[in-house]
Scaffold this active site. Structure first.
Site, PDB file in Angstrom:
ATOM      1  N   LYS A   1       0.831  -1.217   0.000  1.00  0.00           N
ATOM      2  CA  LYS A   1       0.000   0.000   0.000  1.00  0.00           C
ATOM      3  C   LYS A   1       0.862   1.263   0.000  1.00  0.00           C
ATOM      4  CE  LYS A   1      -2.544   2.647   3.484  1.00  0.00           C
ATOM      5  NZ  LYS A   1      -1.520   3.224   4.353  1.00  0.00           N
ATOM      6  N   ASN A   2       1.809   1.338   0.935  1.00  0.00           N
ATOM      7  CA  ASN A   2       2.509   2.611   1.096  1.00  0.00           C
ATOM      8  C   ASN A   2       3.525   2.874  -0.012  1.00  0.00           C
ATOM      9  OD1 ASN A   2       0.904   3.294   3.202  1.00  0.00           O
ATOM     10  ND2 ASN A   2       2.338   2.674   4.811  1.00  0.00           N
TER      11      ASN A   2
ATOM     12  N   ARG B   1      -4.386  10.166   3.328  1.00  0.00           N
ATOM     13  CA  ARG B   1      -3.149  10.816   3.723  1.00  0.00           C
ATOM     14  C   ARG B   1      -2.236  11.024   2.512  1.00  0.00           C
ATOM     15  NH1 ARG B   1      -2.193  14.019   7.406  1.00  0.00           N
ATOM     16  NH2 ARG B   1       0.010  14.370   7.668  1.00  0.00           N
TER      17      ARG B   1
ATOM     18  N   CYS C   1      -5.691   8.333   8.748  1.00  0.00           N
ATOM     19  CA  CYS C   1      -6.001   7.836  10.095  1.00  0.00           C
ATOM     20  C   CYS C   1      -5.631   8.872  11.160  1.00  0.00           C
ATOM     21  CB  CYS C   1      -5.206   6.554  10.366  1.00  0.00           C
ATOM     22  SG  CYS C   1      -5.738   5.158   9.365  1.00  0.00           S
TER      23      CYS C   1
ATOM     24  N   ARG D   1      -0.358  15.332  12.683  1.00  0.00           N
ATOM     25  CA  ARG D   1       0.365  14.809  11.521  1.00  0.00           C
ATOM     26  C   ARG D   1       0.799  15.982  10.634  1.00  0.00           C
ATOM     27  NH1 ARG D   1      -2.317   9.334   9.202  1.00  0.00           N
ATOM     28  NH2 ARG D   1      -0.206   9.166   8.375  1.00  0.00           N
TER      29      ARG D   1
ATOM     30  N   ASP E   1       5.328  19.825   7.813  1.00  0.00           N
ATOM     31  CA  ASP E   1       6.326  20.904   7.734  1.00  0.00           C
ATOM     32  C   ASP E   1       7.626  20.447   7.075  1.00  0.00           C
ATOM     33  OD1 ASP E   1       6.303  19.384  10.309  1.00  0.00           O
ATOM     34  OD2 ASP E   1       8.181  20.450  10.631  1.00  0.00           O
TER      35      ASP E   1
ATOM     36  N   ASP F   1       3.458   0.639  12.161  1.00  0.00           N
ATOM     37  CA  ASP F   1       2.243   0.112  11.529  1.00  0.00           C
ATOM     38  C   ASP F   1       1.962  -1.339  11.930  1.00  0.00           C
ATOM     39  OD1 ASP F   1       1.957   2.549  10.353  1.00  0.00           O
ATOM     40  OD2 ASP F   1       2.644   1.934   8.370  1.00  0.00           O
TER      41      ASP F   1
ATOM     42  N   ARG G   1      -9.194   0.143   3.628  1.00  0.00           N
ATOM     43  CA  ARG G   1      -8.292   1.147   3.048  1.00  0.00           C
ATOM     44  C   ARG G   1      -6.938   0.515   2.725  1.00  0.00           C
ATOM     45  NH1 ARG G   1      -6.865   5.702   6.614  1.00  0.00           N
ATOM     46  NH2 ARG G   1      -5.414   5.755   4.888  1.00  0.00           N
TER      47      ARG G   1
END
Ligand code: EPZ
Length: 433
Positions: A22-23, A93, A117, A122, A125, A309, A401
């Site tokens: 996923k990521n 996200r 989430c 979060r 910057d 995670d 998700r």
């Protein structure tokens, strides 16, 4: 309303095939915006975050064609628009990767602030610090993050990340591949998906060195060409099923993995008394259901540390270990929202700030619980598999998700788990195979 109903207390036996990460996928799909020509992306997981991102690209004008269940062709050649419509982008996200990709391609971007989430504050910057180091002006107005390269094209720059951030590392990489000159990211994150994004971009003609170390150098190129790329297997999906076997017992071969990416998880499970045998692209996970797990301590850290995670999933397994375990969440401010839920099942957990103390109990008992977020939801499923009696997990859209076909995959190893759809209080049961 969709929920999962689990009759627990059965060990798991068989095989589970892991999907694409996923990521990695949620960064590689926006990366297609930088490519002139058709990108074929293979091993895409079928999860709602991916579906949303593909829809956002289509809204921007990309041609997205589904080749088969796990392969898409994306052609962004004709996109002329760097403003992402409000709406879908706020639900995930990873929409922040659209900032880097659009800014890199067009020299400007307008993207709504990201969702995702609830894990505490979060901020982004560090992403912005990187864009500014490359000569962008960034402000937030009218509900958008507006970024614009001062000379119409970003210039290579040097950025030292104050905090090791996966998102900032990948976003700065995206912005830098078409910038003029060399960009250097110091104190970069080293997660497998960072290497995967770099490999994807390099295979399309980018010049990125050092991904997977804490210094990444990106020499800007004038254009990227189309090509084909296959996404790596999902480290966290694999780890989640490993934790499920640890909690419920049994013997499961977890296939299509890169065992090296799982080392940080495997090491902890072995300490807990789980047997893990590695092969080229699979791991065999075994736990005698008649023996309790050993206690241990876990501290989450950026890769190659134990992944945040996986924190809720390992915590649930430790709820049934012999003795007291201590978990320290080293990445997020607020990742213990699931603790109230697991207590409903008889777990004994005390939380103080970033530390959770878990006193192992003999067994958990089924209860109605909620998925508070993606990984917390996966943890509730694991708890349900290991618990005596029936567990109903609500709010499963969070789980969907990030986990492709979780119900089918678990049913395939003998779990008694069903999807129940409840329209207007009236329960209709859907078969899940
Ligand atoms: C990614 O989030 C993942 N999400 C998260 O996975 C994962 O938990 C996290 O990395 C850490 O591994 C995606 O890839 C879409 P970070 P990301 O920037 O990139 C602070 C899941 O369950 N920080 O590495 O947003 C931040 O507050 C999700 O799949 C800043 O202070 O995380 C956090 O404490 C949940 N300023 C720490 O850094 C910034 O500009 C690490 O965040 C950026 C981050």
């Amino acid at each position: 309303m969709t929920k999962y109903v689990i009759h627990g207390g059965r060990p798991l036996f068989g095989e589970i095939e892991i999907s694409g990460a996923k990521n990695a996928a949620v960064a590689i799909i926006p990366a297609a915006l930088l490519v002139d020509g058709v990108c074929r992306i293979e091993n895409i997981p079928q999860i709602s975050d991916v579906t949303l991102l593909l829809k956002i690209l289509q809204e921007l004008g990309a041609d997205v064609r589904t080749v088969d269940r796990t392969t898409v062709d994306i052609d962004c050649t004709h996109i002329r628009n760097a403003k992402v419509p409000d709406g879908m982008a706020r639900q995930i996200r990873a929409s922040y990767y659209l900032i880097g990709a659009l800014l890199g391609r067009f020299g400007s971007s307008q993207v709504p602030p990201p969702g995702g989430c609830h894990l505490g504050a979060r901020p982004i910057d560090q992403h912005i610090k990187g864009f500014v180091a490359m000569g962008a002006d960034v402000d937030v107005s009218g509900g958008y993050i507006n970024a614009r390269a001062q000379d119409g094209r970003l210039q290579g720059g040097q950025v030292y990340l104050d905090i090791v951030s996966v998102g900032a590392t990948m976003n700065i990489m995206l912005a830098a591949v078409l910038a003029k000159g060399m960009t250097i990211i110091e104190n970069a994150a080293k997660e497998p998906h960072i290497v995967d994004l770099a490999n994807f971009l390099n295979s399309m003609g980018a010049d990125i060195m050092g991904a997977g170390t804490d210094v990444i150098k990106i020499r800007g190129v004038d254009r990227l060409n189309g090509g084909a790329y296959s996404i790596i297997p999902d480290q966290i999906e694999a780890g989640t099923y490993m934790a499920a076997v640890a909690a419920a017992g049994g013997e499961v071969r977890i296939k299509n993995v890169i065992p090296k990416h799982l080392d940080c998880i495997t090491a902890k499970l072995v300490e807990m008394g789980v047997e893990v045998e590695e092969s080229d692209d699979s791991v065999l996970v075994r736990r005698d259901p008649n023996r309790r797990l050993n206690r241990t301590n876990v501290k989450t850290l950026p890769y190659p540390g134990f992944p945040t995670d996986m924190q809720p999933q390992i915590a649930v397994a430790l709820c049934m270990a012999e003795g007291t375990s201590v978990i320290t969440e080293g990445v997020w401010d607020s990742r213990y929202r699931y603790v109230d839920e697991i207590r409903r099942m008889g777990a004994k957990v005390q939380v103080d700030g970033k530390i959770a103390v878990i006193e192992g109990v003999d067994k958990l008992t089924g209860a109605p619980v909620q998925a508070c977020d993606l990984r917390a939801g996966a943890a509730m499923v694991i708890a349900g598999l290991a618990a005596q009696g029936t567990t109903e997990v609500d709010c499963v859209h969070y789980i969907e998700r990030g986990y492709e076909d979780i119900v089918r995959k678990l049913s395939g190893v003998g779990a008694d788990i069903r999807v129940v759809v409840t329209p207007d209080e009236e329960k209709t049961q859907a078969s899940v195979g």
